[in-house]
Write a protein that holds these residues in place. Sequence first.
Motif, short mmCIF file in Angstrom:
data_model
loop_
_atom_site.label_atom_id
_atom_site.label_comp_id
_atom_site.label_asym_id
_atom_site.label_seq_id
_atom_site.Cartn_x
_atom_site.Cartn_y
_atom_site.Cartn_z
N ASP A 25 -5.69 17.73 0.20
CA ASP A 25 -4.71 18.57 0.49
C ASP A 25 -4.31 18.48 2.05
N ASN A 26 -5.34 18.30 2.91
CA ASN A 26 -5.01 18.28 4.20
C ASN A 26 -4.15 16.86 4.62
N CYS A 27 -4.49 15.92 4.03
CA CYS A 27 -3.68 14.50 4.38
C CYS A 27 -2.46 14.41 3.62
N VAL A 28 -2.20 14.96 2.53
CA VAL A 28 -1.14 14.62 1.60
C VAL A 28 0.18 14.82 2.26
N CYS A 29 0.27 15.80 3.26
CA CYS A 29 1.52 16.27 3.80
C CYS A 29 2.02 15.70 5.11
N HIS A 30 0.88 14.73 5.40
CA HIS A 30 1.14 13.93 6.82
C HIS A 30 2.01 12.65 6.60
N THR A 31 3.01 12.39 7.32
CA THR A 31 4.02 11.23 7.06
C THR A 31 3.33 9.89 7.04
N SER A 32 2.59 9.74 7.91
CA SER A 32 1.62 8.53 7.77
C SER A 32 0.35 8.29 7.15
N ARG A 33 -0.51 9.69 7.44
CA ARG A 33 -1.73 9.62 6.55
C ARG A 33 -1.59 9.87 5.21
N GLY A 34 -0.65 10.57 4.58
CA GLY A 34 -0.20 10.78 3.21
C GLY A 34 0.25 9.72 2.51
N LYS A 35 0.46 8.38 2.85
CA LYS A 35 1.21 7.35 2.48
C LYS A 35 0.32 6.47 1.56
N CYS A 36 0.56 6.14 0.40
CA CYS A 36 -0.51 5.20 -0.47
C CYS A 36 -0.29 3.56 0.03
N TYR A 37 -0.62 2.72 -0.58
CA TYR A 37 -0.96 1.28 -0.25
C TYR A 37 0.51 0.69 -0.90
N CYS A 38 1.22 1.26 -1.57
CA CYS A 38 2.22 0.75 -2.29
C CYS A 38 3.57 0.39 -1.53
N LYS A 39 4.27 -0.47 -1.45
CA LYS A 39 5.23 -1.10 -0.55
C LYS A 39 6.61 -0.30 -0.72
N ASP A 40 7.05 -0.19 -2.16
CA ASP A 40 8.32 0.32 -2.47
C ASP A 40 8.39 1.79 -3.10
N SER A 41 7.11 2.27 -2.86
CA SER A 41 7.04 3.77 -3.59
C SER A 41 5.89 4.51 -2.80
N ASN A 42 5.72 5.72 -3.15
CA ASN A 42 4.85 6.70 -2.56
C ASN A 42 4.11 7.49 -3.66
N PHE A 43 2.99 7.02 -4.05
CA PHE A 43 2.36 7.75 -5.23
C PHE A 43 3.19 7.74 -6.27
N GLY A 44 3.80 6.70 -6.67
CA GLY A 44 4.55 6.17 -7.96
C GLY A 44 6.01 6.75 -7.80
N TYR A 45 6.36 7.37 -6.92
CA TYR A 45 7.71 7.74 -6.61
C TYR A 45 8.58 6.72 -5.90
N ASP A 46 9.67 6.03 -6.25
CA ASP A 46 10.25 5.02 -5.64
C ASP A 46 11.00 5.69 -4.27
N TYR A 47 11.04 4.65 -3.51
CA TYR A 47 11.77 5.00 -2.16
C TYR A 47 13.38 4.40 -2.82
N HIS A 48 14.35 4.59 -1.80
CA HIS A 48 15.59 4.12 -1.94
C HIS A 48 15.51 2.48 -1.90
N PRO A 49 16.31 1.80 -2.77
CA PRO A 49 16.10 0.24 -2.66
C PRO A 49 16.57 -0.33 -1.00
N ASP B 193 18.34 0.83 4.87
CA ASP B 193 18.76 1.67 5.66
C ASP B 193 19.08 3.12 4.99
N LYS B 194 18.60 3.47 4.10
CA LYS B 194 18.91 4.57 3.37
C LYS B 194 17.62 5.41 3.04
N ARG B 195 16.70 4.90 3.73
CA ARG B 195 15.33 5.78 3.41
C ARG B 195 15.26 6.41 4.75
N GLU B 196 14.17 7.20 4.59
CA GLU B 196 13.85 8.40 5.53
C GLU B 196 13.11 7.40 6.58
#
Length: 149
Positions: free
Chosen positions: A70-94, A97-100
């Motif tokens: 719970d301490n690391c999940v909210c951090h923008t770099s430490r809370g990132k999983c190993y997936c390239k196009d998503s984070n914990f199963g939730y897709d990033y914008h394809p 340039d539209k991504r955060e």
Amino acid sequence: SKFQKLSAEDQRDVLLHKKEIFISEDDKLTELAQKYTGSNGAKCDTCQIKFNKRREPDRICPFCAFAVCDNCVCHTSRGKCYCKDSNFGYDYHPKPDKREWYQYGGYLTKAQRVKANELLNIQPTKEMLVLLPFVAGYYEGDEDDNKDE
């Protein structure tokens, strides 16, 4: 890796370009998947704290098995999983340039991870099976985003 399995003499020959090693795409994918697979809830893969009955993981990625507390999940770099196009199963914008600004990196796309899990004989989790229909890359965004440019 294939290189490490060679004898010292063969390794020398490879380094001197006297001998070549063929590494297939499946071998490369398998090696990446083995290197970038999380603990699946045994510990926080960021701060290394071990989980138990009193302290459970906040999230576990159904694709790469990356777990965070719970301490690391909210951090923008430490809370990132190993997936390239998503984070914990939730897709990033394809479109990148539209991504955060923090939606970057990773090692394997979901489709690559699914193939690697097949090569490694890893059975998909229940959560992964639910998310698999979305692996093809479909994104429900703005109407303008879905039009071909």
